[in-house]
Design a protein around this motif. Structure first.
Motif, PDB file in Angstrom:
ATOM      1  N   LEU A  49       0.832  -1.205   0.000  1.00 50.82           N
ATOM      2  CA  LEU A  49       0.000   0.000   0.000  1.00 50.82           C
ATOM      3  C   LEU A  49       0.866   1.253   0.000  1.00 50.82           C
ATOM      4  O   LEU A  49       1.882   1.321   0.706  1.00 50.82           O
ATOM      5  CB  LEU A  49      -0.911   0.024   1.236  1.00 50.82           C
ATOM      6  N   ASP A  50       0.429   2.246  -0.799  1.00 48.83           N
ATOM      7  CA  ASP A  50       1.104   3.540  -0.787  1.00 48.83           C
ATOM      8  C   ASP A  50       0.842   4.218   0.565  1.00 48.83           C
ATOM      9  O   ASP A  50      -0.279   4.215   1.078  1.00 48.83           O
ATOM     10  CB  ASP A  50       0.575   4.420  -1.927  1.00 48.83           C
ATOM     11  N   ILE A  51       1.893   4.810   1.122  1.00 49.50           N
ATOM     12  CA  ILE A  51       1.784   5.413   2.456  1.00 49.50           C
ATOM     13  C   ILE A  51       0.953   6.700   2.445  1.00 49.50           C
ATOM     14  O   ILE A  51       0.423   7.117   3.487  1.00 49.50           O
ATOM     15  CB  ILE A  51       3.200   5.673   3.030  1.00 49.50           C
ATOM     16  N   GLY A  72       7.733   8.265 -10.546  1.00 46.35           N
ATOM     17  CA  GLY A  72       9.112   8.020 -10.126  1.00 46.35           C
ATOM     18  C   GLY A  72       9.889   9.269  -9.765  1.00 46.35           C
ATOM     19  O   GLY A  72      11.102   9.205  -9.573  1.00 46.35           O
ATOM     20  N   TYR A  73       9.215  10.407  -9.676  1.00 47.79           N
ATOM     21  CA  TYR A  73       9.926  11.641  -9.304  1.00 47.79           C
ATOM     22  C   TYR A  73      10.362  11.644  -7.845  1.00 47.79           C
ATOM     23  O   TYR A  73      11.308  12.312  -7.473  1.00 47.79           O
ATOM     24  CB  TYR A  73       9.050  12.869  -9.594  1.00 47.79           C
ATOM     25  N   GLU A  74       9.655  10.871  -7.024  1.00 48.71           N
ATOM     26  CA  GLU A  74       9.985  10.847  -5.599  1.00 48.71           C
ATOM     27  C   GLU A  74      10.917   9.691  -5.253  1.00 48.71           C
ATOM     28  O   GLU A  74      11.864   9.872  -4.483  1.00 48.71           O
ATOM     29  CB  GLU A  74       8.682  10.738  -4.782  1.00 48.71           C
ATOM     30  N   VAL A  75      10.636   8.536  -5.798  1.00 52.30           N
ATOM     31  CA  VAL A  75      11.437   7.346  -5.479  1.00 52.30           C
ATOM     32  C   VAL A  75      11.988   6.759  -6.780  1.00 52.30           C
ATOM     33  O   VAL A  75      11.223   6.285  -7.623  1.00 52.30           O
ATOM     34  CB  VAL A  75      10.590   6.296  -4.727  1.00 52.30           C
ATOM     35  N   HIS A 106       8.053   1.793  -9.968  1.00 50.59           N
ATOM     36  CA  HIS A 106       6.828   1.394  -9.275  1.00 50.59           C
ATOM     37  C   HIS A 106       5.622   1.807 -10.090  1.00 50.59           C
ATOM     38  O   HIS A 106       5.544   2.928 -10.570  1.00 50.59           O
ATOM     39  CB  HIS A 106       6.744   1.976  -7.851  1.00 50.59           C
ATOM     40  N   HIS A 133       1.821   2.657  -9.983  1.00 50.37           N
ATOM     41  CA  HIS A 133       0.717   3.025  -9.085  1.00 50.37           C
ATOM     42  C   HIS A 133      -0.551   2.353  -9.593  1.00 50.37           C
ATOM     43  O   HIS A 133      -0.889   2.464 -10.781  1.00 50.37           O
ATOM     44  CB  HIS A 133       0.490   4.543  -9.107  1.00 50.37           C
TER      45      HIS A 133
HETATM   46  P1  AMP Z   1       6.593   8.829  -7.291  1.00 49.42           P
HETATM   47  O1  AMP Z   1       8.064   8.470  -7.190  1.00 49.42           O
HETATM   48  O2  AMP Z   1       6.378  10.248  -7.709  1.00 49.42           O
HETATM   49  O3  AMP Z   1       5.839   7.871  -8.173  1.00 49.42           O
HETATM   50  O4  AMP Z   1       5.972   8.704  -5.838  1.00 49.42           O
HETATM   51  C1  AMP Z   1       6.431   7.750  -4.911  1.00 49.42           C
HETATM   52  C2  AMP Z   1       5.278   7.152  -4.145  1.00 49.42           C
HETATM   53  O5  AMP Z   1       5.818   6.318  -3.139  1.00 49.42           O
HETATM   54  C3  AMP Z   1       4.363   8.170  -3.466  1.00 49.42           C
HETATM   55  O6  AMP Z   1       3.014   7.920  -3.826  1.00 49.42           O
HETATM   56  C4  AMP Z   1       4.613   7.927  -1.974  1.00 49.42           C
HETATM   57  O7  AMP Z   1       3.479   8.124  -1.173  1.00 49.42           O
HETATM   58  C5  AMP Z   1       5.052   6.474  -1.968  1.00 49.42           C
HETATM   59  N1  AMP Z   1       5.895   6.128  -0.830  1.00 49.42           N
HETATM   60  C6  AMP Z   1       7.027   6.744  -0.435  1.00 49.42           C
HETATM   61  N2  AMP Z   1       7.552   6.141   0.664  1.00 49.42           N
HETATM   62  C7  AMP Z   1       6.733   5.119   0.958  1.00 49.42           C
HETATM   63  C8  AMP Z   1       6.720   4.107   1.971  1.00 49.42           C
HETATM   64  N3  AMP Z   1       7.669   4.029   2.924  1.00 49.42           N
HETATM   65  N4  AMP Z   1       5.713   3.207   1.964  1.00 49.42           N
HETATM   66  C9  AMP Z   1       4.750   3.258   1.026  1.00 49.42           C
HETATM   67  N5  AMP Z   1       4.704   4.179   0.033  1.00 49.42           N
HETATM   68  C10 AMP Z   1       5.683   5.092  -0.008  1.00 49.42           C
END
Ligand code: AMP
Length: 129
Positions: A28-30, A86-89, A93, A95
């Motif tokens: 699950l997304d946090i 993927g801009y954040e991580v 992944h 969604h």
């Molecule tokens: P993006 O890289 O833009 O696709 O976004 C990264 C996604 O990872 C976001 O929706 C965050 O809420 C999610 N996310 C980041 N850290 C965690 C975590 N520890 N557990 C679950 N989801 C996460």
């Protein structure tokens, strides 16, 4: 350094695990957009979706399909929509987001196609195929 998602796979960071097999992990997304918002990842740490090997890409989407069908049944939603950002991580992944109406996952305002630029950008893309 391992990505935060690799740390989740290793059990170093907690998550709500939806699925795991030898190559994939889903949780699950946090910060869910809607209830049940799930991320499906390859265990192999690759930044961008289209840098996966073709067989990895196919297997990842097949895994996402199985999970999306389960989510649709479980949440009784109208559609499971998907995106890859993927801009954040920087660990691939997908969604998977249960939705019942467009407002559940609004699309940003869009422009109108400029015919002159359309020719240019089409040619630019085609040049690299
Ligand atoms: P993006 O890289 O833009 O696709 O976004 C990264 C996604 O990872 C976001 O929706 C965050 O809420 C999610 N996310 C980041 N850290 C965690 C975590 N520890 N557990 C679950 N989801 C996460």
């Amino acid at each position: 350094m391992a990505s935060i998602f690799t740390m989740i796979v290793r059990g170093e960071i907690p998550c709500h695990r939806v699925h795991e097999d030898d190559k994939h992990f889903a949780f699950l997304d946090i910060n869910p957009i809607t209830r049940g918002h799930t991320l499906v990842i390859p265990k192999r740490e690759v930044d961008q979706l289209f840098d996966l090997e073709p067989d990895e890409l196919a297997e990842l989407w097949t895994c996402a399909q199985v999970i999306a069908k389960a989510m649709k049944t479980a949440t009784k939603c109208a559609r499971v929509v998907t995106c890859v950002m993927g801009y954040e991580v920087p660990h691939v992944h997908i969604h998977l987001i249960p939705t019942n109406e467009l407002e559940d996952f609004p699309i940003p305002p869009r422009g109108t196609l400029d015919p002159a630029d359309a020719d240019a950008v089409t040619a630019a893309i085609r040049q690299h195929l």
